[in-house]
Design a protein around this motif. Structure first.
Motif, short mmCIF file in Angstrom:
data_model
loop_
_atom_site.label_atom_id
_atom_site.label_comp_id
_atom_site.label_asym_id
_atom_site.label_seq_id
_atom_site.Cartn_x
_atom_site.Cartn_y
_atom_site.Cartn_z
N VAL A 19 43.98 18.44 -7.33
CA VAL A 19 45.49 18.62 -7.72
C VAL A 19 45.77 18.32 -9.16
N GLY A 63 49.55 25.83 -1.62
CA GLY A 63 50.18 25.09 -0.40
C GLY A 63 49.56 23.46 -0.08
N VAL A 64 48.26 23.19 -1.04
CA VAL A 64 47.82 21.85 -0.73
C VAL A 64 48.49 20.75 -1.13
N ASP A 65 48.85 19.80 -0.36
CA ASP A 65 49.75 18.70 -0.66
C ASP A 65 48.96 17.52 -0.61
N ALA A 66 48.62 16.87 -1.79
CA ALA A 66 47.97 15.57 -2.05
C ALA A 66 48.45 14.38 -0.94
N ALA A 67 49.89 14.48 -0.94
CA ALA A 67 50.55 13.30 -0.10
C ALA A 67 49.92 13.46 1.13
N LYS A 68 49.84 14.56 1.89
CA LYS A 68 49.26 14.52 3.25
C LYS A 68 47.88 14.06 3.37
N GLU A 69 46.97 14.06 2.29
CA GLU A 69 45.78 13.62 2.42
C GLU A 69 44.64 14.15 3.42
N ALA A 71 43.27 17.39 2.71
CA ALA A 71 42.90 18.51 1.89
C ALA A 71 41.33 18.81 1.92
N SER A 123 44.03 13.25 -5.32
CA SER A 123 44.18 14.43 -4.68
C SER A 123 44.30 14.43 -3.22
#
Length: 265
Positions: A19, A63-69, A71, A123
């Motif tokens: 990211v 749409g990848v969100d690093a906060a969701k961990e 990816a 990321s």
């Protein structure tokens, strides 16, 4: 010229989403990785190496969100995980002045005897270091041979050490103690309280620790049982030292004991 054949000497290199190139390179450099390739135009591609393995990075999917961990991630199989954890935590202290134990990036804590730990990068990728001889019979959903509070403790162990979910582990022990504590063996109640103290310390929620400690010290245990519980309590002190980067303190007073350890313990 000899004919080309398939040989069992392949090398797999994971390609992970990135990211933020700047944050990714800064983090891995801080850990002691060598940057072997760095390109951001016309497309993103990074490569780093440490010891005998490498990690590559490229542009994340939309749409990848690093906060969701969630990816990306990979497994790094090693002979012994403790030296790797020690090397990375020392590098963090040197680079950041502390061990990054929460947020992102971070490293999960290592408990003596554990067979894995995880690096989470900026990321949200999880790089999981696993000991090659990790027991094949591990029951990742908790042992089917256990019941009551003992089963809750085993489920918490899985959540804490294999899924890295301290919050879920805390809930599992809290629920198990509430439902089964009254009928549980004294040593299981003591272990549950000690585990809650360790998890609360990891979660930064120390409000009930004194009350749990008082309840724990009131439980009568054999010498062998007391040693088991004190080993768990030792993880509380170790965790506090690990996060604060202070030298070990003198041993605290022991738990209450009432009988000698049985032969063979």
């Amino acid at each position: 010229m000899s004919e080309a054949v398939v040989r069992a000497n392949e090398t797999t290199v994971p390609m992970l989403p990135c990211v933020s190139p700047e944050e990714t390179l800064a983090f891995y450099r801080a850990l002691g990785f060598e940057v072997t390739y760095e390109q951001t135009r016309p497309y993103l591609y990074l490569a780093v190496e440490w010891s005998g393995f490498g990690l590559h990075f490229t542009k994340p999917a939309a749409g990848v969100d690093a906060a969701k961990e969630d990816a990306g991630g990979c497994l790094v199989m090693v002979d012994a995980v403790a030296p790797y954890h020690a090397a990375f935590t020392e590098a963090m202290r040197q680079a950041y002045g502390k061990v990054l134990s929460s947020g992102r990036p971070r490293i999960t804590r290592y408990r003596p005897g554990a067979s894995r730990f995880t690096l989470v990068d900026p990321s949200g990728n999880s790089v999981i270091f696993i000991q090659r001889d990790e027991p094949q019979e591990l029951e990742y959903g908790g042992s089917k041979k256990l019941t009551g509070l003992a089963k809750a403790l085993d489920n918490a162990r899985i959540l804490r050490e294999f899924k890295g979910d301290d919050r879920a582990a805390f809930r599992a022990v809290t629920s198990g103690l509430r439902r089964h504590g009254a009928k549980a063996a004294a040593v299981d109640r003591a272990l549950a309280l000690a585990t809650l103290m360790e998890l609360a310390t990891a979660l930064g929620e120390s409000g009930q620790i004194e009350a749990w400690a008082a309840e724990l010290h009131a439980i009568e245990l054999t010498d062998a049982e007391r040693r088991r519980v004190e080993s768990e309590l030792g993880q509380v002190a170790a965790l506090e030292r690990w996060r604060a980067d202070v030298p070990p303190a003198s041993e605290a007073g022991g738990l209450r004991g009432t009988a000698p350890a049985p032969d063979g313990d």
